[in-house]
Design an enzyme around this catalytic site. Structure first.
Site, PDB file in Angstrom:
ATOM      1  N   LYS A   1       0.840  -1.204   0.000  1.00 49.48           N
ATOM      2  CA  LYS A   1       0.000   0.000   0.000  1.00 49.48           C
ATOM      3  C   LYS A   1       0.869   1.245   0.000  1.00 49.48           C
ATOM      4  O   LYS A   1       0.632   2.187  -0.758  1.00 49.48           O
ATOM      5  CB  LYS A   1      -0.928   0.009   1.226  1.00 49.48           C
ATOM      6  CG  LYS A   1      -2.121  -0.911   1.079  1.00 49.48           C
ATOM      7  CD  LYS A   1      -2.876  -1.115   2.384  1.00 49.48           C
ATOM      8  CE  LYS A   1      -3.937  -2.202   2.190  1.00 49.48           C
ATOM      9  NZ  LYS A   1      -4.539  -2.693   3.433  1.00 49.48           N
TER      10      LYS A   1
ATOM     11  N   ASP B   1     -11.511   2.713   3.592  1.00 46.43           N
ATOM     12  CA  ASP B   1     -11.910   1.299   3.523  1.00 46.43           C
ATOM     13  C   ASP B   1     -13.416   1.158   3.297  1.00 46.43           C
ATOM     14  O   ASP B   1     -13.891   0.078   2.937  1.00 46.43           O
ATOM     15  CB  ASP B   1     -11.599   0.613   4.868  1.00 46.43           C
ATOM     16  CG  ASP B   1     -10.339  -0.236   4.823  1.00 46.43           C
ATOM     17  OD1 ASP B   1     -10.031  -0.775   3.743  1.00 46.43           O
ATOM     18  OD2 ASP B   1      -9.684  -0.359   5.868  1.00 46.43           O
TER      19      ASP B   1
ATOM     20  N   GLN C   1      -5.250  -1.503   9.403  1.00 50.24           N
ATOM     21  CA  GLN C   1      -5.141  -2.835   8.801  1.00 50.24           C
ATOM     22  C   GLN C   1      -5.789  -3.879   9.708  1.00 50.24           C
ATOM     23  O   GLN C   1      -5.542  -3.923  10.910  1.00 50.24           O
ATOM     24  CB  GLN C   1      -3.656  -3.175   8.560  1.00 50.24           C
ATOM     25  CG  GLN C   1      -3.412  -4.477   7.830  1.00 50.24           C
ATOM     26  CD  GLN C   1      -3.892  -4.474   6.381  1.00 50.24           C
ATOM     27  OE1 GLN C   1      -3.944  -3.438   5.731  1.00 50.24           O
ATOM     28  NE2 GLN C   1      -4.248  -5.639   5.877  1.00 50.24           N
TER      29      GLN C   1
HETATM   30  N1  GUN Z   1      -7.205  -6.854   5.749  1.00 47.06           N
HETATM   31  C1  GUN Z   1      -7.481  -7.599   4.654  1.00 47.06           C
HETATM   32  N2  GUN Z   1      -8.137  -6.867   3.725  1.00 47.06           N
HETATM   33  C2  GUN Z   1      -8.269  -5.631   4.262  1.00 47.06           C
HETATM   34  C3  GUN Z   1      -8.854  -4.424   3.770  1.00 47.06           C
HETATM   35  O1  GUN Z   1      -9.400  -4.337   2.663  1.00 47.06           O
HETATM   36  N3  GUN Z   1      -8.776  -3.355   4.618  1.00 47.06           N
HETATM   37  C4  GUN Z   1      -8.218  -3.435   5.854  1.00 47.06           C
HETATM   38  N4  GUN Z   1      -8.216  -2.343   6.604  1.00 47.06           N
HETATM   39  N5  GUN Z   1      -7.662  -4.539   6.328  1.00 47.06           N
HETATM   40  C5  GUN Z   1      -7.690  -5.629   5.524  1.00 47.06           C
END
Ligand code: GUN
Length: 298
Positions: A55, A122, A99
Site C-alpha cells: 500500500k 476502507d 489494517q
Molecule cells: N485486511 C485484509 N483486507 C483488508 C482491507 O481491505 N482493509 C483493511 N483495513 N484490512 C484488511
C-alpha cells in the site's frame, strides 16, 4: 463453451493506478494538494505486513503521501483510538486505514466507528455502509468496488443481470451485493447454510465467489456463459512444485470453470491487484471531497 476470456486484473489495476496518478498530478498542480493516506498496522501479522508495505509503495507511486504507523501487538485499544482521533483532526491526513485483523484485545467495531467517515477509505464505517445501501454517495470497500469496475468494463450495463454473491462478509460479500443492486442487478447472497447451493449458483449470469474455501466452486456449478469473479486468495500445498511448496488458488476451480464461463478472473492476477488500486482511488476521492474539489469519476 470454449475457453473463457481471462479478465486481466493486473492490467486493469495498472490502468486505474495510472488514471489516479494523472488526476493526483493535476490537483497537486492546480491546488497544491497532495493526498495523504495514513495506514496503521498493529502487530506483526506477516500477510498484513506485506499488504501494508505494498500500500505504501503504490501510494507513493501514484504521487500521494504515504504515512505508516506500526504499533506493537500489545498496544492498548485506548492508544489506537487516541491516534485515530489525532488523525481525524489533522487536515493533512485525507485517508485513514487500520489494517485488519487487529489483535484480539482490541474491539474492531469500536476502532472502525472511531474513524472519521469522510476519511474512511476502507468504507467500513457504519455511515458509509448505510450510504452505500441507500444509494447515496459513499466511500465504498475496495475489493468489491474493484470487482464492480471489472464487471462494468466487461458488460457495460449490468441492469437486469442475475447476480449471485457467494459469501456474506462485511468486507466483501455484503458490500458487493449492495453495489450490484445499485446497478439494477437481481441479487442473491448465498452462504454456507444456503439450500441447493449449486443450483442457486447455476442460475447466475454473474457469480462472485468470496468464501475463502479453496476451489470450492466447480465447473458444473456455473451457468454456461456466466461471468465469474473469484475473490478468494487461498494458499495451498503444491507438491507438484516440490516438497513444502505452496501456491495460490481462488474459491473457484479455475480449470473447470474456464471451460464453462464466458469470462473469469484468475488467481493470482484477477481481483487481488484491484484492491490497492481502488484504495488509491478512494484516497483521491476523499481528499477532493475534503477540499471542495470535484471528485473524479474513476
Ligand atoms: N485486511 C485484509 N483486507 C483488508 C482491507 O481491505 N482493509 C483493511 N483495513 N484490512 C484488511
Amino acid at each position: 463453451m470454449s475457453d473463457a476470456k481471462i479478465i486481466d486484473g493486473k492490467a486493469f489495476a495498472a490502468g486505474l493506478r495510472e488514471r489516479v496518478g494523472a488526476k493526483v498530478a493535476k490537483i497537486t498542480d492546480a491546488h497544491g494538494l497532495k493526498p495523504n493516506l495514513t495506514v496503521i498496522l498493529v502487530g506483526e501479522d506477516p500477510a498484513s505486513q506485506v499488504y501494508v508495505r505494498n500500500k505504501g509503495t503504490q501510494t507513493v507511486e501514484a504521487g500521494m503521501e504515504s504515512v505508516t504507523h506500526r504499533l506493537d501487538a500489545d498496544t492498548p485499544e485506548a492508544t489506537l483510538l487516541s491516534m485515530i482521533k489525532t488523525l481525524n483532526d489533522d487536515k493533512a491526513c485525507n485517508g485513514i486505514l487500520v489494517q485488519l485483523p487487529l489483535p484480539s484485545h482490541i474491539d474492531e467495531s469500536k476502532v472502525l466507528a472511531a474513524i472519521d467517515p469522510d476519511k474512511d477509505v476502507d468504507g467500513f464505517h457504519i455511515l458509509n455502509v448505510g450510504r452505500l445501501w441507500t444509494g447515496q454517495s459513499a466511500l465504498v470497500p475496495c475489493t468489491p468496488y474493484g470487482c464492480l469496475l471489472m464487471l462494468k468494463d466487461h458488460f457495460g450495463s449490468l441492469s437486469g443481470k442475475r447476480a449471485l454473491v457467494l459469501g456474506r462478509s462485511n468486507i466483501v460479500g455484503k458490500p458487493m451485493a449492495a453495489l450490484l443492486l445499485n446497478e439494477s442487478c437481481t441479487v442473491s447472497i448465498a452462504h454456507s447454510r444456503t439450500e441447493d447451493l449449486e443450483a442457486r449458483c447455476r442460475e447466475a449470469d454473474i457469480l462472485v465467489a468470496a468464501v475463502g474455501r479453496p476451489e470450492m466452486v466447480k465447473g458444473d456449478w456455473i451457468k454456461p456463459g456466466a461471468v465469474v469473479i473469484d475473490v478468494g486468495i487461498n494458499r495451498v500445498d503444491a507438491p507438484e512444485k516440490g516438497e513444502g511448496k505452496k501456491k495460490l488458488v481462488g474459491d473457484v476451480d479455475f480449470a473447470q470453470a474456464s471451460s464453462v464461463a464466458s469470462a473469469i478472473t484468475p488467481v493470482p492476477g484477477g481481483v487481488g491487484p484491484m484492491t490497492i488500486a481502488c484504495l488509491l482511488r478512494n484516497t483521491l476521492v476523499a481528499a477532493c471531497r475534503q477540499n471542495g474539489i470535484d471528485a473524479p469519476d474513476i
